[in-house]
Design an enzyme around this catalytic site. Sequence first.
Site, mmCIF file in Angstrom:
data_model
loop_
_atom_site.group_PDB
_atom_site.id
_atom_site.type_symbol
_atom_site.label_atom_id
_atom_site.label_comp_id
_atom_site.label_asym_id
_atom_site.label_seq_id
_atom_site.Cartn_x
_atom_site.Cartn_y
_atom_site.Cartn_z
ATOM 1 N N SER A 62 0.836 -1.215 0.000
ATOM 2 C CA SER A 62 0.000 0.000 0.000
ATOM 3 C C SER A 62 0.867 1.259 0.000
ATOM 4 C CB SER A 62 -0.886 0.037 1.244
ATOM 5 O OG SER A 62 -1.942 -0.865 1.101
ATOM 6 N N ARG B 88 1.681 4.376 -3.018
ATOM 7 C CA ARG B 88 1.528 5.807 -2.718
ATOM 8 C C ARG B 88 2.822 6.563 -2.928
ATOM 9 N NH1 ARG B 88 -2.239 2.839 -0.481
ATOM 10 N NH2 ARG B 88 -4.151 3.691 0.436
ATOM 11 N N ARG C 251 -14.330 -6.014 -10.649
ATOM 12 C CA ARG C 251 -14.426 -5.291 -9.365
ATOM 13 C C ARG C 251 -15.077 -3.920 -9.543
ATOM 14 N NH1 ARG C 251 -8.883 -5.911 -6.328
ATOM 15 N NH2 ARG C 251 -10.151 -5.044 -4.649
ATOM 16 N N SER D 79 -13.035 2.745 2.586
ATOM 17 C CA SER D 79 -12.139 2.303 1.514
ATOM 18 C C SER D 79 -10.970 3.263 1.391
ATOM 19 C CB SER D 79 -12.870 2.228 0.175
ATOM 20 O OG SER D 79 -11.909 2.150 -0.872
ATOM 21 N N GLN E 43 -8.666 3.092 -0.751
ATOM 22 C CA GLN E 43 -8.379 3.385 -2.167
ATOM 23 C C GLN E 43 -9.197 4.573 -2.646
ATOM 24 O OE1 GLN E 43 -9.143 -0.386 -4.063
ATOM 25 N NE2 GLN E 43 -7.277 -1.308 -3.263
ATOM 26 N N ASP F 103 -7.426 -7.526 4.686
ATOM 27 C CA ASP F 103 -6.660 -8.411 3.796
ATOM 28 C C ASP F 103 -6.184 -9.675 4.510
ATOM 29 O OD1 ASP F 103 -7.031 -6.619 1.751
ATOM 30 O OD2 ASP F 103 -5.079 -5.640 1.980
ATOM 31 N N LYS G 113 -13.201 -8.335 -3.428
ATOM 32 C CA LYS G 113 -11.739 -8.286 -3.484
ATOM 33 C C LYS G 113 -11.275 -9.023 -4.747
ATOM 34 C CE LYS G 113 -11.014 -5.827 0.153
ATOM 35 N NZ LYS G 113 -10.509 -4.467 -0.003
HETATM 36 C C1 S3P Z 1 -5.696 -0.849 -0.083
HETATM 37 C C2 S3P Z 1 -6.905 -0.728 0.500
HETATM 38 C C3 S3P Z 1 -7.806 -1.850 0.775
HETATM 39 C C4 S3P Z 1 -7.053 -3.183 0.726
HETATM 40 C C5 S3P Z 1 -6.166 -3.280 -0.481
HETATM 41 C C6 S3P Z 1 -5.137 -2.165 -0.468
HETATM 42 C C7 S3P Z 1 -4.872 0.368 -0.309
HETATM 43 O O1 S3P Z 1 -8.832 -1.883 -0.212
HETATM 44 O O2 S3P Z 1 -7.951 -4.253 0.751
HETATM 45 O O3 S3P Z 1 -5.494 -4.515 -0.510
HETATM 46 O O4 S3P Z 1 -3.677 0.252 -0.630
HETATM 47 O O5 S3P Z 1 -5.423 1.454 -0.179
HETATM 48 P P1 S3P Z 1 -10.155 -0.959 -0.122
HETATM 49 O O6 S3P Z 1 -9.745 0.446 -0.305
HETATM 50 O O7 S3P Z 1 -11.029 -1.461 -1.232
HETATM 51 O O8 S3P Z 1 -10.734 -1.239 1.227
#
Ligand code: S3P
Length: 439
Positions: free
Chosen positions: A21, A25, A121, A168, A170, A316, A343
């Site tokens: 993650s 970024r 997705r 979320s 993301q 996760d 997922k």
């Molecule tokens: C992530 C956020 C999570 C996670 C994914 C990585 C991220 O997803 O499950 O593996 O890097 O921001 P969601 O934003 O859909 O919850």
Amino acid sequence: MEVPKLSKTFRGKVKVRGDKSISHRVIVLSGLSEGNTKIKIYNLSSADDVKRTANILSELGVEIKEAKGCVEVRCKGLYLNSPQSVLYAGNSGTTARIFSAILSAQKFPSVLDGDESLRKRPMGRVVKPLRELGAKIWGKNNGDHLPLIFDGIGKFGGGKNFLLSVPSAQVKTALLFANFWSDEPIKVKEPSPSRDHTERILPIFSVNVKKDEDGFIFCEGKPISPGVFNVPGDISSASFLLALGVLGENSEVEVYDVLLNPTRTGFIQALKSMGGDVEFCVEREEGGEQVGKVVAKSSFLKAKEFKGEIIPLMIDEVPILSFVAVFSDGVFCVRDAKELRVKETDRIHAICHNLRALGIDVEEYEDGFSFEGLGRDAAKKLKNEYYLKSFGDHRIAMSIFVLGCIIDGKIFVDDDIKSVVSVSYPEFFSDVKSLSVKV
Ligand code: S3P
């Protein structure tokens, strides 16, 4: 293939590669930083997902090079080059959601696609708010699925507050990044906390993150490179090794230099609450994140119910936690985890399918599942041949592998799990091998 038998004892210390993650970024913010300077990123994740992000940045004109012990990125600024071809996010949801914002704000049209799993997705969760900001996005099912076509608008409208219906990270990240191309704040609030790496890394790139009196967050300023960045170890990758420490006979596994951000330690908390002999210690703060070590030792586990706010903090890790729970006494239950259905695969279905293939009676709900653990003798009870399925999902594949190491019986898995696993953790097999004690 048959899951190979390594050992039943796992001992030693491992440093895992950089968190996936945070790696997404840091590499994106580096490319978007102003000033044509360079940044050296140490311990960037080697995951396929992160490579997808890096490839897309390269296609958009960001120079990324392997250098001595690090990856060097030349900062290009907020406006990138028009790509020559379709941009491919592979299996990576984070790449697809973050680039939906970036591509909407560019001054050229582009197309974003993904693999078979990513095409299924939901993208509407990011497309809808971006459209409210003026983004021009087209795609299948009114833009809910890849491939998506963007006609870059150069600047977002701004001045909007978005209350997300599901936590979320993301979507939150995409909307926070959207602030770079807006004169008015774009604010976002989640129903409960999700991982907060974006809020922590933005100030490292000289961007201020603010919260208004109603709890909405937004950011001010454009990213500027800090020159160097060190990515802490991936706690989600580490969870598979910690599971071996807890389940193995006479085992003790230490993972060091690992991310210990409280929005990511749900798995450790869950194991501890089940009686797991797991201890962690924050040793320092680096890049806005807490970093330290975790030690997991052979344990007797009691099953528990998990629901509510802990779920996003271990979202996760639910697959590996569920496989670990097979070795616990009592009823294990996960609720409020409907997000698992969208997922890399429907992880609720994948977990239930595999537990049933082990002969366990599982009750499945729309937002979770429950089953009775086989107790401390589970390894001996599972003495037959079992045919499990990874569903092409890296975290399901690694969970199956861990189980295969621990039980007396044999596990066969349908897929080529090596390539599946490299989506997030290419070093998985070598790290497990380095811990396995020959007897
Ligand atoms: C992530 C956020 C999570 C996670 C994914 C990585 C991220 O997803 O499950 O593996 O890097 O921001 P969601 O934003 O859909 O919850």
